[in-house]
Design an enzyme around this catalytic site. Structure first.
Site: not given
Length: 269
Positions: A40, A250
């Protein structure tokens, strides 16, 4: 608390579900070839902009591999990376995109192998620091005992499939600035320090295996440290976002562009 627990379970379930999802790689043909492999962090998670929001791989235009390709349009591009990927997924579903004429590979994987999402979830749910610290320690042991040999196998598979390619292994950043502007909301500084130490363990192991394979390691820690969560500056990493759980922890658009892409471009030219 019941709603909090349910939301975090949904976040964990989503991460687990996408671990095995490997969509068809995105390909652009030209002279030479760059292949992006990974999880990811190597796609668009955190940027909030996707080619298809319903695609489990969650690829998008603001991810650093796309930015590198846009800056080097004469080089072909294959985006094989997919959200949730482990080292086993990279070997099984992504290395098939590599060919003997591949000139550049970026590879970012390992966080899912040690269950880092589960560790974060556990730390947020637990009140006692000791429970969080125990989970982090278990993840560090998994990195040493399981991830290290798994990375060696994956790197060997990459080199076998792309014998002439320059391979850049991309590291993960530390998440937190200690003693920053976040106070004690959510996690204590003790927990934040422990999470950062897990990132250090992951980086040290990844760097060592990359060096043994003859690959270049891009250490994200010095790149991101001035811009981590609680830094009080422009943050390049998303914090816990209850309205968008699957964006949490993230790199955001700046993390991809000013962080990862700029660092990668300095290495590759």
């Amino acid at each position: 608390m019941r709603l909090l627990f349910a939301a975090l379970l949904a976040f964990t379930a989503l991460a687990a579900a996408t671990t095995q999802a490997q969509a068809t790689p995105t390909r652009h043909s030209a002279a030479g070839k760059y292949v992006a492999l990974g999880d990811s962090y190597a796609v668009a998670v955190g940027t909030r902009k996707y080619d298809n929001p319903d695609d489990a791989c969650r690829r998008g235009p603001l991810a650093y591999p796309r930015l590198w390709h846009a800056a080097h349009p004469t080089v072909g591009f294959v985006e094989a990376s997919c959200s949730g990927a482990t080292t086993a997924d990279v070997e099984k579903s992504q290395t098939g995109s590599l060919t003997p004429d591949t000139s550049l590979v970026t590879l970012q994987v390992g966080g899912n192998d040690v269950g880092f999402v589960d560790v974060l979830t556990h730390c947020i749910l637990t009140v006692d620091d000791k429970d969080c610290l125990a989970g982090i320690e278990a993840a560090k042991q998994a990195a040493t005992g399981k991830l290290s040999p798994a990375l060696a196998r994956t790197y060997a598979a990459v080199r076998k499939a792309a014998p002439a390619a320059k391979v850049v292994v991309i590291g993960y950043p530390r998440l937190y600035t200690i003693g920053g502007d976040c106070g004690i909301l959510g996690l204590s500084d003790t927990e934040r320090k422990a999470l950062n130490s897990a990132a250090d363990t992951l980086a040290d192991i990844t760097a060592a295996r990359a060096k043994e394979a003859g690959f270049t390691f891009l250490d994200a820690r010095p790149v991101f440290d001035p811009h981590t969560i609680c830094s009080g500056k422009s943050e390049w990493v998303t914090s816990l976002e209850w309205n968008k759980l699957n964006e949490s922890y993230h790199p955001n658009a700046d993390g991809h562009r000013v962080g990862y892409f700029a660092a990668l471009n300095r290495i590759t030219g």
